[in-house]
Design a protein around this motif. Structure first.
Motif, PDB file in Angstrom:
ATOM      1  N   PRO A   1       3.224  -3.862  -1.012  1.00 13.99           N
ATOM      2  CA  PRO A   1       3.695  -5.056  -0.298  1.00 13.99           C
ATOM      3  C   PRO A   1       4.556  -5.958  -1.182  1.00 13.99           C
ATOM      4  O   PRO A   1       5.483  -6.606  -0.684  1.00 13.99           O
ATOM      5  N   GLN A   2       4.252  -5.989  -2.478  1.00 11.44           N
ATOM      6  CA  GLN A   2       5.078  -6.796  -3.383  1.00 11.44           C
ATOM      7  C   GLN A   2       6.479  -6.210  -3.511  1.00 11.44           C
ATOM      8  O   GLN A   2       7.473  -6.965  -3.573  1.00 11.44           O
ATOM      9  N   ARG A   3       6.562  -4.874  -3.518  1.00 13.60           N
ATOM     10  CA  ARG A   3       7.882  -4.238  -3.615  1.00 13.60           C
ATOM     11  C   ARG A   3       8.687  -4.483  -2.347  1.00 13.60           C
ATOM     12  O   ARG A   3       9.914  -4.708  -2.390  1.00 13.60           O
ATOM     13  N   ILE A   4       8.024  -4.402  -1.188  1.00 11.67           N
ATOM     14  CA  ILE A   4       8.725  -4.681   0.076  1.00 11.67           C
ATOM     15  C   ILE A   4       9.181  -6.130   0.105  1.00 11.67           C
ATOM     16  O   ILE A   4      10.325  -6.445   0.491  1.00 11.67           O
ATOM     17  N   ALA A   5       8.300  -7.045  -0.330  1.00  9.67           N
ATOM     18  CA  ALA A   5       8.654  -8.467  -0.346  1.00  9.67           C
ATOM     19  C   ALA A   5       9.810  -8.733  -1.302  1.00  9.67           C
ATOM     20  O   ALA A   5      10.688  -9.570  -1.026  1.00  9.67           O
ATOM     21  N   HIS A   6       9.816  -8.029  -2.414  1.00 13.49           N
ATOM     22  CA  HIS A   6      10.916  -8.209  -3.367  1.00 13.49           C
ATOM     23  C   HIS A   6      12.246  -7.783  -2.752  1.00 13.49           C
ATOM     24  O   HIS A   6      13.285  -8.439  -2.957  1.00 13.49           O
ATOM     25  N   ALA A   7      12.205  -6.689  -1.978  1.00 12.96           N
ATOM     26  CA  ALA A   7      13.439  -6.247  -1.304  1.00 12.96           C
ATOM     27  C   ALA A   7      13.940  -7.312  -0.333  1.00 12.96           C
ATOM     28  O   ALA A   7      15.159  -7.521  -0.183  1.00 12.96           O
ATOM     29  N   VAL A   8      13.011  -8.002   0.342  1.00 14.55           N
ATOM     30  CA  VAL A   8      13.404  -9.098   1.237  1.00 14.55           C
ATOM     31  C   VAL A   8      14.043 -10.222   0.436  1.00 14.55           C
ATOM     32  O   VAL A   8      15.088 -10.783   0.838  1.00 14.55           O
TER      33      VAL A   8
ATOM     34  N   TYR B   1      -4.574   4.707  -7.069  1.00 13.16           N
ATOM     35  CA  TYR B   1      -4.290   4.550  -5.641  1.00 13.16           C
ATOM     36  C   TYR B   1      -4.337   3.088  -5.230  1.00 13.16           C
ATOM     37  O   TYR B   1      -3.446   2.602  -4.534  1.00 13.16           O
ATOM     38  N   GLY B   2      -5.374   2.378  -5.667  1.00 14.55           N
ATOM     39  CA  GLY B   2      -5.511   0.974  -5.282  1.00 14.55           C
ATOM     40  C   GLY B   2      -4.419   0.105  -5.873  1.00 14.55           C
ATOM     41  O   GLY B   2      -3.909  -0.803  -5.205  1.00 14.55           O
ATOM     42  N   ALA B   3      -4.028   0.358  -7.113  1.00 17.09           N
ATOM     43  CA  ALA B   3      -2.967  -0.423  -7.751  1.00 17.09           C
ATOM     44  C   ALA B   3      -1.635  -0.194  -7.048  1.00 17.09           C
ATOM     45  O   ALA B   3      -0.843  -1.127  -6.846  1.00 17.09           O
ATOM     46  N   ALA B   4      -1.387   1.055  -6.671  1.00 20.25           N
ATOM     47  CA  ALA B   4      -0.155   1.357  -5.950  1.00 20.25           C
ATOM     48  C   ALA B   4      -0.146   0.676  -4.587  1.00 20.25           C
ATOM     49  O   ALA B   4       0.886   0.155  -4.132  1.00 20.25           O
ATOM     50  N   ARG B   5      -1.290   0.673  -3.925  1.00 19.97           N
ATOM     51  CA  ARG B   5      -1.382   0.026  -2.606  1.00 19.97           C
ATOM     52  C   ARG B   5      -1.130  -1.483  -2.717  1.00 19.97           C
ATOM     53  O   ARG B   5      -0.554  -2.091  -1.833  1.00 19.97           O
ATOM     54  N   GLU B   6      -1.597  -2.084  -3.813  1.00 21.56           N
ATOM     55  CA  GLU B   6      -1.341  -3.503  -4.019  1.00 21.56           C
ATOM     56  C   GLU B   6       0.106  -3.765  -4.405  1.00 21.56           C
ATOM     57  O   GLU B   6       0.659  -4.835  -4.101  1.00 21.56           O
ATOM     58  N   ALA B   7       0.744  -2.785  -5.063  1.00 22.30           N
ATOM     59  CA  ALA B   7       2.135  -2.963  -5.483  1.00 22.30           C
ATOM     60  C   ALA B   7       3.100  -2.823  -4.315  1.00 22.30           C
ATOM     61  O   ALA B   7       4.165  -3.460  -4.303  1.00 22.30           O
TER      62      ALA B   7
ATOM     63  N   ILE C   1      12.036   1.959   2.021  1.00 17.97           N
ATOM     64  CA  ILE C   1      10.577   1.930   1.829  1.00 17.97           C
ATOM     65  C   ILE C   1      10.088   3.299   1.361  1.00 17.97           C
ATOM     66  O   ILE C   1       9.234   3.406   0.483  1.00 17.97           O
ATOM     67  N   ALA C   2      10.660   4.363   1.942  1.00 14.69           N
ATOM     68  CA  ALA C   2      10.282   5.719   1.548  1.00 14.69           C
ATOM     69  C   ALA C   2      10.575   5.961   0.071  1.00 14.69           C
ATOM     70  O   ALA C   2       9.782   6.589  -0.645  1.00 14.69           O
ATOM     71  N   GLU C   3      11.712   5.445  -0.406  1.00 18.52           N
ATOM     72  CA  GLU C   3      12.053   5.596  -1.825  1.00 18.52           C
ATOM     73  C   GLU C   3      11.026   4.888  -2.713  1.00 18.52           C
ATOM     74  O   GLU C   3      10.621   5.413  -3.754  1.00 18.52           O
ATOM     75  N   THR C   4      10.589   3.712  -2.270  1.00 16.19           N
ATOM     76  CA  THR C   4       9.568   2.970  -3.026  1.00 16.19           C
ATOM     77  C   THR C   4       8.255   3.734  -3.051  1.00 16.19           C
ATOM     78  O   THR C   4       7.583   3.823  -4.088  1.00 16.19           O
TER      79      THR C   4
END
Length: 714
Positions: free
Chosen positions: A370-377, A362-368, A348-351
């Motif tokens: 959870p999607q990146r974490i979900a993709h890792a799952v 900032y807002g676009a990154a914040r929205e991205a 997660i830190a790397e992401t």
């Protein structure tokens, strides 16, 4: 070359039918060329009325499948009807071009075209008046004897209200005629004016036309001396771009940004007169009106808050809330059915580091995140033999563990609260301004008494711009297709950034005069200003020839240039008006009475009168005018001929013009500013508002830079 203009209502010139001094002789008003032109005008007006009637008669009841489309069509028709209004006092056409060979004019080939403010066609669709913006109209503004552009004859028309009273010919194909300034053109430029600014469509000069017709893709910056018509050029450029790129700009929108509401009221009738009704107007303050402005900054604080370094301070402060996971316990575990999927903290830190490095909002990154974490799952699920789809990824991104992790790692930020903390928390400001702002600058922007909350804060105009910057760092500001920025020399770097965001994917027309910069943060160069605007590749054009301000007046004002803008060349003027400048020194006790007398004298002439004075002197002068029985208006109220005198605080004079100007106490204008250089620039602005004549009335000594025995006194 121009044949002398003849008019049935001008006793100083021969009446129609009398022999002409040049190669063109005009017939009596009821026969010959003038009668033919009047007949064409009457027929064109009838055709315009028929076009409007056709638009009003459209039946849209069965034209659309749903109410949304139907309402859109009805709105389009309403705009079409409004644009076809026949303004009785506005000439429908002002010129005629005769070509040597047939050319394509708005889809029709011909050798003769009438040039006007809008296109008019007859019942058969044949053009009777060609829009001034059409390609075939361009030679009306640019053709000359050296380069006639195929034009044999250019005819200009003179009007009294809506009545055609005169015409004037230039035979561009005749080498025997010498080229000279058009008398009708000069008369139109010098015509007295009362009320709001009017268009210059009949008098656009070649160098102005080049700017007006510049392409949409590029940004143009116009450095224009007083009286060169830069504001009018910018407005006509909008009208031209809307003609040439109607569909594109209808989707993306256009905007005119002015220095204050008085100025915008002064120019608001120009575009409607050209048939353009949908262009929005705003001040910079209105663009960034996210909070109520109730406070005022000191010049030092406003200068620091307007500095471009504040953008970097805000960016640091915004990102300071992002926390990179470090401990092993900070991973995320997601339960799907009977299985648990864990994403370790280091992944997660790397992401998070990657998103920070990409420098997206900032807002676009914040929205991205959870999607990146979900993709890792999902990657782990696929490796275990499962076949998850996009719906599974969306569900994981919305799951409680992921939402909790995102809230902790990348918290939501309220831009208003961020700026509030930055301006009220000395430690927070010092942390994020380190290496950017000096300790003195930090103290200048900090509030002496920090407010208890957002609602109790006395926000300043500069604070509102900071909030706008913070909002854009969180979420992208929408971009328009084209923005006109007038009096741009007075904007701070942060204000330039605020305007630039509104045309980030569009283009701009930037108008200004470095010599008229009257704010402590005024632009020193267009190169720096355009860089802050986000348009470093903009083309800078310079207009130095004045058409409105008399030469005597502009020469007098130009004495200040060595002190206020040593890098600029003095402006010239095509107009000479003997007696247009008068300087009167009176005893202090008689100043108010002399000013009132000068105003009464100016009101005895045709046109508008502006009394300009230092802001603090306005109440005193209001009393003097009242005692003299003179009615007056405030700037922006000049909407009719009922009152031709305007009392203008010097701080609001920029961009306005009056036929006759009475300037009271120049030394007080200079003293009313924080420093002498700014005061002299304010004085330069006040001196150059006159179109026909300037009277300077003073009791104190004139500024040394201005005083000279060469000015007419009386």
């Amino acid at each position: 070359m121009s044949a002398p203009a003849r008019s049935s209502d001008d006793p100083a010139r021969p009446a129609p039918g009398a022999p002409a001094d040049g190669p063109t002789a005009l017939a009596p008003p009821d026969s010959g060329p003038l009668a033919a032109e009047r007949a064409h005008l009457a027929a064109s007006r009838a055709a315009l009325r028929a076009m409007r009637a056709d638009a009003e008669a459209l039946d849209l009841s069965d034209a659309a499948a749903n109410w949304v489309t139907a309402e859109t069509l009805r709105a389009d028709v309403r705009r079409r009807i409004a644009s076809l209004a026949d303004l009785s006092g506005t000439p429908l056409f002002f010129g005629r071009l005769d070509f040597a060979r047939p050319v394509d004019g708005d889809g029709e080939y011909g050798t003769r075209f009438y040039i006007g403010r809008r296109h008019v066609h007859d019942a058969g669709g044949d053009p009777m008046v060609i829009d001034w913006r059409a390609p075939v109209s361009q030679p009306f503004y640019r053709a000359s004897k050296k380069d006639p552009l195929g034009v044999v004859l250019r005819r200009r028309f003179g009007y009294d209200g809506g009545e055609l009273t005169a015409y004037e010919d230039e035979r561009l194909s005749d080498p025997g005629e010498e080229e000279r300034v058009s008398a009708l053109l000069r008369r139109e430029i010098e015509r007295p004016r009362v009320g709001p600014m009017r268009d210059i469509v009949a008098t656009i000069q070649p160098e102005q036309d080049e700017i007006v017709r510049a392409g949409l893709a590029g940004t143009v910056c116009v450095q224009g001396a007083p009286g060169t018509g830069k504001t009018a050029v910018g407005l006509h450029r909008v009208a031209y771009l809307l003609y040439a790129h109607r569909e594109r700009l209808a989707r993306s929108g256009t905007l005119v940004v002015g220095p204050n509401r008085s100025f915008l009221r002064y120019i608001e009738q120009v575009l409607p007169a050209l048939g353009e009704l949908e262009v929005k107007q705003a001040t910079v303050g209105e663009l960034v009106a996210h909070v109520e402005v109730r406070g005022t900054d000191s010049p030092a604080a406003a200068t620091v808050k307007g500095d471009a370094r504040m953008a970097r301070v805000l960016r640091r402060a915004l990102r300071s809330g992002v926390r990179v996971p470090e401990g092993p316990e900070e991973g995320v575990t997601v339960v799907r059915g009977s299985r648990r999927w864990r994403i370790p903290a280091h992944e997660i830190a790397e992401t998070v580091r990657e998103l920070l490095a990409r420098d997206i909002r900032y807002g676009a990154a914040r929205e991205a995140l959870p999607q990146r974490i979900a993709h890792a799952v999902l990657v782990r699920m696929e490796r275990s033999g499962e076949a998850p789809d996009d719906r599974v990824q969306a569900a994981v991104a919305r799951s409680a563990p992921v939402k909790a992790a995102v809230k902790e790692i990348w918290p939501q930020v309220d831009p208003v609260k961020l700026v509030l903390r930055l301006l009220s928390d000395a430690a927070f400001l010092a942390e994020h301004a380190e290496g950017l702002l000096t300790p003195e600058e930090q103290r200048a922007v900090l509030w002496e008494r920090p407010p208890r909350g957002v609602k109790s804060a006395r926000w300043s105009a500069a604070d509102a711009v900071l909030i706008d910057e913070a909002r854009d760092l969180v979420e992208r500001t929408g971009s328009l297709g084209h923005v006109v920025l007038d009096e741009a020399q007075d904007l701070s770097p942060m204000q330039y950034r605020a305007v630039g965001r509104r045309c980030g994917t569009g283009s701009a027309t930037v108008l200004g005069d470095l010599a008229q910069g009257t704010t402590p943060w005024a632009a020193r160069s267009w190169e720096a200003a355009l860089s802050h605007l986000g348009k470093p590749d903009a083309v800078v054009e310079e207009l130095t020839t004045g058409f409105r301000v008399p030469r005597e007046v502009i020469d007098y004002a130009s004495r200040l240039l060595p002190a206020i803008a040593p890098g600029l060349s003095p402006a010239g003027s095509v107009r000479e008006a003997a007696g247009s400048l008068r300087v009167r020194r009176v005893p202090g006790a008689g100043l108010g009475g002399e000013v009132a007398a000068a105003c009464r004298e100016a009101l005895g002439r045709e046109g508008s009168t502006g009394l300009i004075a230092a802001d603090e002197r306005v109440p005193v002068l209001a009393g003097a005018l009242g005692a003299a029985g003179l009615d007056w208006l405030a700037p922006g109220e000049e909407t009719s001929a009922r009152c031709r005198l305007t009392l203008v605080p010097a701080s609001l004079a920029k961009g306005l013009e009056y036929d006759w100007v009475v300037l009271e106490e120049p030394a007080a204008v200079v003293a009313g500013e924080p420093d002498r250089r700014t005061g002299l620039r304010r004085l330069y602005v006040a001196l150059t508002r006159a179109v026909s004549g300037l009277t300077v009335v003073h009791a104190e000594s004139l500024p040394a830079e201005l005083d000279s025995p060469s000015a007419s006194r009386g």
